[in-house]
Motif scaffolding. Structure first.
Motif, PDB file in Angstrom:
ATOM      1  N   VAL A  57      40.890 -62.944 -40.494  1.00  0.00           N
ATOM      2  CA  VAL A  57      42.347 -62.877 -40.550  1.00  0.00           C
ATOM      3  C   VAL A  57      42.812 -63.353 -41.925  1.00  0.00           C
ATOM      4  CG1 VAL A  57      44.491 -63.778 -39.554  1.00  0.00           C
ATOM      5  CG2 VAL A  57      42.553 -63.211 -38.064  1.00  0.00           C
ATOM      6  N   LYS A  58      43.688 -62.575 -42.546  1.00  0.00           N
ATOM      7  CA  LYS A  58      44.215 -62.880 -43.882  1.00  0.00           C
ATOM      8  C   LYS A  58      44.889 -64.256 -43.886  1.00  0.00           C
ATOM      9  CE  LYS A  58      46.085 -59.928 -47.529  1.00  0.00           C
ATOM     10  NZ  LYS A  58      46.972 -58.800 -47.829  1.00  0.00           N
ATOM     11  N   GLY A  59      44.538 -65.061 -44.876  1.00  0.00           N
ATOM     12  CA  GLY A  59      45.196 -66.363 -45.014  1.00  0.00           C
ATOM     13  C   GLY A  59      44.582 -67.458 -44.169  1.00  0.00           C
ATOM     14  N   LYS A  60      43.604 -67.095 -43.339  1.00  0.00           N
ATOM     15  CA  LYS A  60      42.936 -68.125 -42.533  1.00  0.00           C
ATOM     16  C   LYS A  60      41.490 -68.280 -43.001  1.00  0.00           C
ATOM     17  CE  LYS A  60      45.790 -68.448 -38.592  1.00  0.00           C
ATOM     18  NZ  LYS A  60      45.954 -68.050 -37.202  1.00  0.00           N
ATOM     19  N   GLU A  61      40.946 -69.446 -42.723  1.00  0.00           N
ATOM     20  CA  GLU A  61      39.543 -69.676 -43.060  1.00  0.00           C
ATOM     21  C   GLU A  61      38.675 -68.775 -42.179  1.00  0.00           C
ATOM     22  OE1 GLU A  61      36.164 -73.192 -42.855  1.00  0.00           O
ATOM     23  OE2 GLU A  61      38.006 -73.353 -41.712  1.00  0.00           O
ATOM     24  N   TRP A  62      37.661 -68.155 -42.800  1.00  0.00           N
ATOM     25  CA  TRP A  62      36.745 -67.341 -42.003  1.00  0.00           C
ATOM     26  C   TRP A  62      35.641 -68.250 -41.472  1.00  0.00           C
ATOM     27  CZ3 TRP A  62      35.817 -62.379 -45.458  1.00  0.00           C
ATOM     28  CH2 TRP A  62      37.049 -61.713 -45.614  1.00  0.00           C
ATOM     29  N   SER A  63      35.629 -68.487 -40.165  1.00  0.00           N
ATOM     30  CA  SER A  63      34.610 -69.359 -39.587  1.00  0.00           C
ATOM     31  C   SER A  63      34.373 -68.946 -38.145  1.00  0.00           C
ATOM     32  CB  SER A  63      35.063 -70.821 -39.642  1.00  0.00           C
ATOM     33  OG  SER A  63      35.935 -71.092 -38.566  1.00  0.00           O
ATOM     34  N   TYR A  64      33.309 -69.512 -37.574  1.00  0.00           N
ATOM     35  CA  TYR A  64      32.988 -69.210 -36.170  1.00  0.00           C
ATOM     36  C   TYR A  64      34.095 -69.669 -35.233  1.00  0.00           C
ATOM     37  CZ  TYR A  64      28.185 -67.936 -37.276  1.00  0.00           C
ATOM     38  OH  TYR A  64      27.084 -67.300 -37.762  1.00  0.00           O
ATOM     39  N   THR A  66      37.358 -69.518 -35.937  1.00  0.00           N
ATOM     40  CA  THR A  66      38.644 -68.865 -36.219  1.00  0.00           C
ATOM     41  C   THR A  66      38.631 -67.461 -35.630  1.00  0.00           C
ATOM     42  OG1 THR A  66      38.656 -70.070 -38.316  1.00  0.00           O
ATOM     43  CG2 THR A  66      40.309 -68.348 -38.042  1.00  0.00           C
ATOM     44  N   PHE A  67      39.566 -67.233 -34.723  1.00  0.00           N
ATOM     45  CA  PHE A  67      39.711 -65.921 -34.089  1.00  0.00           C
ATOM     46  C   PHE A  67      39.740 -64.810 -35.143  1.00  0.00           C
ATOM     47  CE2 PHE A  67      42.791 -62.576 -32.798  1.00  0.00           C
ATOM     48  CZ  PHE A  67      42.026 -61.990 -31.804  1.00  0.00           C
ATOM     49  N   GLY A  68      38.989 -63.737 -34.877  1.00  0.00           N
ATOM     50  CA  GLY A  68      39.040 -62.571 -35.760  1.00  0.00           C
ATOM     51  C   GLY A  68      37.993 -62.535 -36.851  1.00  0.00           C
ATOM     52  N   THR A  69      37.222 -63.602 -36.990  1.00  0.00           N
ATOM     53  CA  THR A  69      36.201 -63.589 -38.045  1.00  0.00           C
ATOM     54  C   THR A  69      34.994 -62.763 -37.593  1.00  0.00           C
ATOM     55  OG1 THR A  69      36.917 -65.791 -38.686  1.00  0.00           O
ATOM     56  CG2 THR A  69      34.850 -65.012 -39.621  1.00  0.00           C
ATOM     57  N   ILE A  70      34.542 -61.919 -38.478  1.00  0.00           N
ATOM     58  CA  ILE A  70      33.406 -61.041 -38.168  1.00  0.00           C
ATOM     59  C   ILE A  70      32.264 -61.312 -39.146  1.00  0.00           C
ATOM     60  CG2 ILE A  70      32.619 -58.636 -38.029  1.00  0.00           C
ATOM     61  CD1 ILE A  70      35.485 -57.876 -37.276  1.00  0.00           C
ATOM     62  N   TYR A  71      31.078 -61.474 -38.597  1.00  0.00           N
ATOM     63  CA  TYR A  71      29.876 -61.748 -39.393  1.00  0.00           C
ATOM     64  C   TYR A  71      28.888 -60.599 -39.254  1.00  0.00           C
ATOM     65  CZ  TYR A  71      31.251 -66.695 -39.571  1.00  0.00           C
ATOM     66  OH  TYR A  71      31.913 -67.874 -39.787  1.00  0.00           O
ATOM     67  N   ALA A  72      28.227 -60.268 -40.358  1.00  0.00           N
ATOM     68  CA  ALA A  72      27.070 -59.379 -40.299  1.00  0.00           C
ATOM     69  C   ALA A  72      25.827 -60.260 -40.200  1.00  0.00           C
ATOM     70  CB  ALA A  72      27.003 -58.508 -41.538  1.00  0.00           C
ATOM     71  N   ALA A  96      31.471 -61.602 -33.670  1.00  0.00           N
ATOM     72  CA  ALA A  96      32.917 -61.630 -33.887  1.00  0.00           C
ATOM     73  C   ALA A  96      33.531 -62.718 -33.023  1.00  0.00           C
ATOM     74  CB  ALA A  96      33.532 -60.280 -33.533  1.00  0.00           C
ATOM     75  N   THR A  97      34.298 -63.604 -33.648  1.00  0.00           N
ATOM     76  CA  THR A  97      34.977 -64.632 -32.862  1.00  0.00           C
ATOM     77  C   THR A  97      36.094 -63.951 -32.081  1.00  0.00           C
ATOM     78  OG1 THR A  97      34.449 -66.246 -34.569  1.00  0.00           O
ATOM     79  CG2 THR A  97      36.113 -66.879 -32.945  1.00  0.00           C
ATOM     80  N   GLY A  98      35.846 -63.788 -30.796  1.00  0.00           N
ATOM     81  CA  GLY A  98      36.722 -62.974 -29.957  1.00  0.00           C
ATOM     82  C   GLY A  98      37.728 -63.773 -29.163  1.00  0.00           C
ATOM     83  N   GLY A 102      39.045 -69.722 -30.490  1.00  0.00           N
ATOM     84  CA  GLY A 102      37.829 -69.882 -31.278  1.00  0.00           C
ATOM     85  C   GLY A 102      36.611 -70.339 -30.485  1.00  0.00           C
ATOM     86  N   SER A 103      36.733 -70.398 -29.152  1.00  0.00           N
ATOM     87  CA  SER A 103      35.628 -70.967 -28.380  1.00  0.00           C
ATOM     88  C   SER A 103      34.484 -69.977 -28.149  1.00  0.00           C
ATOM     89  CB  SER A 103      36.140 -71.474 -27.030  1.00  0.00           C
ATOM     90  OG  SER A 103      36.758 -70.424 -26.330  1.00  0.00           O
TER      91      SER A 103
END
Ligand SMILES: *[C@@H]1O[C@H](CO)[C@@H](O)[C@H](O)[C@H]1NC(C)=O
Ligand SMILES: *[C@@H]1O[C@H](CO)[C@@H](O)[C@H](O)[C@H]1NC(C)=O
Ligand SMILES: *[C@@H]1O[C@H](CO)[C@@H](O)[C@H](O)[C@H]1NC(C)=O
Ligand SMILES: *[C@@H]1O[C@H](CO)[C@@H](O)[C@H](O)[C@H]1NC(C)=O
Length: 183
Positions: A57-64, A66-72, A96-98, A102-103
């Motif tokens: 998500v734009k403007g948010k930290e990308w982490s496990y 944070t909702f919306g973060t996607i990892y390859a 993907a943190t779905g 964030g849980s």
């Protein structure tokens, strides 16, 4: 998948149902299960990272968390817990943190086998991983090669975690319904 099968009419006899079921579900015949245990070698940071955040998500930290973060992901899969034990293949796909809070992380992984026994075959693993729990159960939705029509579940458990390097070893225990035709 069983859930999408149309509801059979009550008029059909039990034995006919069994025959239909066996035809649709070759893995259901023996009713037996087989268990495969592997280990994922997972490195989150550094030059040898096997997991990388690719979107969020734009403007948010990308982490496990944070909702919306996607990892390859492209983790080495080994036969034993040790990083240097026999390689079995790779676990490739996406996380993907779905969950909004964030849980939970959704897992979309293919186990791509390169070992002698299963070379060229894959297993498709999918489901929700509850991050706060050590035992995380996801579905085996299908496979290719030797694992065509595979059905079962996979348990993910953290075997080792080094917070300094974020290196972790994850135990992957896969339970499949045994094929009735000897696969
Ligand atoms: C990365 O992998 C290379 C090749 O296996 C190895 O020589 C190097 O020490 C690793 N670096 C780290 C930080 O683990
Ligand atoms: C797996 O299959 C590939 C492609 O056919 C082949 O190059 C490779 O040597 C095989 N590996 C093993 C361990 O048999
Ligand atoms: C992590 O780093 C701390 C501080 O440098 C150190 O005391 C600890 O032993 C390290 N843990 C591991 C598992 O290497
Ligand atoms: C699964 O089926 C194979 C082939 O019939 C057999 O060798 C194996 O023992 C079975 N495994 C289990 C756990 O029943």
């Amino acid at each position: 998948m069983a859930l999408t099968f149309p509801k059979p009419s009550k008029l059909i006899s039990f034995s006919l149902l069994l025959l239909i079921n066996l035809a649709l579900n070759p893995w259901e015949g023996s009713g037996e299960q087989q268990n495969l245990v592997f280990f994922l070698q997972d490195v989150s940071i550094g030059p040898n990272a096997t997991v990388a955040p690719v979107a969020g998500v734009k403007g948010k930290e990308w982490s496990y968390n944070t909702f919306g973060t996607i990892y390859a992901v492209d983790d080495l899969v080994t036969a034993g817990p040790n990083r240097n034990s026999a390689p079995v293949g790779r676990a490739q796909g996406l996380l993907a943190t779905g969950a909004l809070d964030g849980s939970n992380v959704n897992i979309f992984l293919s186990i791509v086998f390169t070992n002698l026994q299963y070379n060229g075959s894959t297993l498709q693993i999918q489901g929700v991983s509850r991050q706060s729990e050590n035992y995380r159960e996801v579905s085996v939705v299908s496979g290719t090669g030797r694992f065509r029509f595979a059905r079962g579940y996979a348990a993910l458990e953290t075997y080792y975690y080094d917070p300094n390097t974020t290196y972790s070893i994850v135990r992957l225990s896969i339970t499949l319904l045994n094929s009735s035709d000897g696969h």
